[in-house]
Design a protein around this motif. Sequence first.
Motif, mmCIF file in Angstrom:
data_model
loop_
_atom_site.group_PDB
_atom_site.id
_atom_site.type_symbol
_atom_site.label_atom_id
_atom_site.label_comp_id
_atom_site.label_asym_id
_atom_site.label_seq_id
_atom_site.Cartn_x
_atom_site.Cartn_y
_atom_site.Cartn_z
ATOM 1 N N ASP A 106 52.624 37.030 36.635
ATOM 2 C CA ASP A 106 51.838 37.717 35.224
ATOM 3 C C ASP A 106 51.540 39.470 36.437
ATOM 4 O O ASP A 106 51.171 39.110 38.062
ATOM 5 C CB ASP A 106 50.351 37.746 35.402
ATOM 6 C CG ASP A 106 49.940 38.310 34.562
ATOM 7 O OD1 ASP A 106 49.716 38.355 33.332
ATOM 8 O OD2 ASP A 106 48.627 38.990 35.242
ATOM 9 N N GLN A 107 51.865 40.562 35.702
ATOM 10 C CA GLN A 107 51.478 41.492 36.153
ATOM 11 C C GLN A 107 50.062 42.280 37.033
ATOM 12 O O GLN A 107 49.579 42.990 38.157
ATOM 13 C CB GLN A 107 51.909 43.030 35.658
ATOM 14 C CG GLN A 107 52.093 44.216 36.743
ATOM 15 C CD GLN A 107 52.943 44.034 37.174
ATOM 16 O OE1 GLN A 107 54.270 43.605 37.047
ATOM 17 N NE2 GLN A 107 52.630 44.750 38.478
ATOM 18 N N TRP A 108 49.281 41.548 36.280
ATOM 19 C CA TRP A 108 47.676 41.694 36.475
ATOM 20 C C TRP A 108 47.770 41.409 38.163
ATOM 21 O O TRP A 108 46.766 41.679 39.038
ATOM 22 C CB TRP A 108 46.804 41.150 35.335
ATOM 23 C CG TRP A 108 46.593 41.997 34.652
ATOM 24 C CD1 TRP A 108 47.426 43.159 34.129
ATOM 25 C CD2 TRP A 108 45.698 41.741 33.533
ATOM 26 N NE1 TRP A 108 46.982 44.185 32.534
ATOM 27 C CE2 TRP A 108 45.511 43.241 32.447
ATOM 28 C CE3 TRP A 108 44.554 40.622 32.431
ATOM 29 C CZ2 TRP A 108 44.984 42.867 31.601
ATOM 30 C CZ3 TRP A 108 44.234 40.363 32.045
ATOM 31 C CH2 TRP A 108 44.117 41.747 31.054
ATOM 32 N N VAL A 109 47.740 39.877 38.024
ATOM 33 C CA VAL A 109 47.613 39.311 39.280
ATOM 34 C C VAL A 109 48.541 39.631 40.688
ATOM 35 O O VAL A 109 47.969 39.566 41.482
ATOM 36 C CB VAL A 109 48.464 37.437 38.963
ATOM 37 C CG1 VAL A 109 47.793 36.136 40.444
ATOM 38 C CG2 VAL A 109 47.558 37.030 37.733
ATOM 39 N N ALA A 110 49.562 39.828 40.556
ATOM 40 C CA ALA A 110 50.505 40.381 41.359
ATOM 41 C C ALA A 110 50.127 42.208 41.886
ATOM 42 O O ALA A 110 49.870 42.235 42.528
ATOM 43 C CB ALA A 110 52.053 40.964 40.870
ATOM 44 N N SER A 111 49.277 42.837 40.609
ATOM 45 C CA SER A 111 48.826 43.971 41.165
ATOM 46 C C SER A 111 46.973 44.204 41.901
ATOM 47 O O SER A 111 47.346 45.041 42.733
ATOM 48 C CB SER A 111 49.136 45.052 39.843
ATOM 49 O OG SER A 111 50.445 44.935 40.018
ATOM 50 N N HIS A 112 46.930 43.262 41.325
ATOM 51 C CA HIS A 112 45.037 43.498 41.724
ATOM 52 C C HIS A 112 44.520 42.031 41.828
ATOM 53 O O HIS A 112 43.323 42.054 43.061
ATOM 54 C CB HIS A 112 44.167 43.385 39.718
ATOM 55 C CG HIS A 112 45.280 44.948 39.404
ATOM 56 N ND1 HIS A 112 45.069 46.178 40.086
ATOM 57 C CD2 HIS A 112 45.719 44.825 37.947
ATOM 58 C CE1 HIS A 112 45.404 47.379 39.097
ATOM 59 N NE2 HIS A 112 46.060 46.351 38.393
ATOM 60 N N GLY A 113 45.308 40.661 42.689
ATOM 61 C CA GLY A 113 44.527 39.522 42.563
ATOM 62 C C GLY A 113 44.760 40.151 44.531
ATOM 63 O O GLY A 113 45.482 40.435 45.068
ATOM 64 N N ASP A 114 43.419 39.876 44.916
ATOM 65 C CA ASP A 114 43.495 39.571 46.369
ATOM 66 C C ASP A 114 43.200 38.758 46.786
ATOM 67 O O ASP A 114 42.791 37.832 46.889
ATOM 68 C CB ASP A 114 41.898 40.112 46.929
ATOM 69 C CG ASP A 114 41.537 40.021 48.862
ATOM 70 O OD1 ASP A 114 42.386 39.914 49.199
ATOM 71 O OD2 ASP A 114 40.735 41.520 48.788
ATOM 72 N N PHE A 115 44.701 38.228 47.670
ATOM 73 C CA PHE A 115 44.879 36.258 48.029
ATOM 74 C C PHE A 115 43.729 36.585 49.354
ATOM 75 O O PHE A 115 44.213 35.084 50.277
ATOM 76 C CB PHE A 115 46.098 36.343 47.998
ATOM 77 C CG PHE A 115 46.629 36.847 46.775
ATOM 78 C CD1 PHE A 115 46.290 35.961 45.358
ATOM 79 C CD2 PHE A 115 47.723 38.086 46.660
ATOM 80 C CE1 PHE A 115 47.497 35.810 44.837
ATOM 81 C CE2 PHE A 115 47.989 37.432 44.858
ATOM 82 C CZ PHE A 115 47.727 37.456 44.100
#
Length: 324
Positions: free
Chosen positions: A154-163
Amino acid sequence: MNTPTHKSSSSMKLDLSPNIIQYTDGTVERLFGSPHVPPSPEDPTTGVSSKDTTISPLVSARLYLPKLTHLTTQTLPILVYYHCGAFCLESAFSFFHHRYINLLSSAAGALVISVEYRLAPETPLPAAYDDSWEALKWVCSHADPNQTHFEKLDQWVASHGDFSRVFIGGDTSGANIAHNIAIRAGSEPLPGNVKIVGAILSHPYFWGSNPIGKDVDRSLAYRFWVFVYPTAAGGIDNPSINPLIDGAPSLSGLGCSKMMITLAMKDELTGRGLVYAEKVKNSGWKGEVEVVEVEGEEHCFHIFDTETEKARDLIKRMANFISQ
């Protein structure tokens, strides 16, 4: 919520009214819950955007993205959330949870993945545990997309997720799931070597044959467990529902670095939740435990009525746990 079928009482296999009824022909009538609602491009109250996605053929989720201040570069803490409902009611797509997660996502400034796991009795436990672990693995796989085994990211998770800021949490049965996920994460690596920072256990659904506080062996909590996990080894003393039983995985192995346990004084689960919190503190686990006990309130009060002062305060405290 399902439309009542008005079948005769003689055809009932199990009556857990006013929550759920199972009939001898396998039909299930859910009497409690809120209707499914669609995601919203921008929630009018919070400004949070939401959308639905498929994680695997068996698992889906609703994703929540709060308003961004830097549209292309901003990263956010991640909360993987497991809804309540005694493993057999409610949904990530229901009105109660959609409203609640919009508020929590906005207050915490967090990207939330609300997991739609399979429900009992159609799919008994441990399916919900397996689905919930699969969803967490899917989220963490975005940290190293070259190594993922998932077909769709998912683009939201890939672009905005801080792992480096991944949290798990849930309410009642969802809090039970979060505990079991944290135990599993303590011994089993996640994709991208992601570590769980914190876990929020709100009104956690734990039980056992040895009464604690005001609970009793044959209460509704007991009957629900037998209903949703009829094959559980040890029954009500299976470690999944009774993490305090001898032989349960050590709480020192919890795979997170901090935990918030929120309780309601009038909830019959609270006595056991307080004992759990003390056992975690004294287990040798190296993390930090914060316990919030709200006076004068009932089970999951902050989900069913989000507008009270105590509900708003609790949501704010959970948001601060995530954002700080």
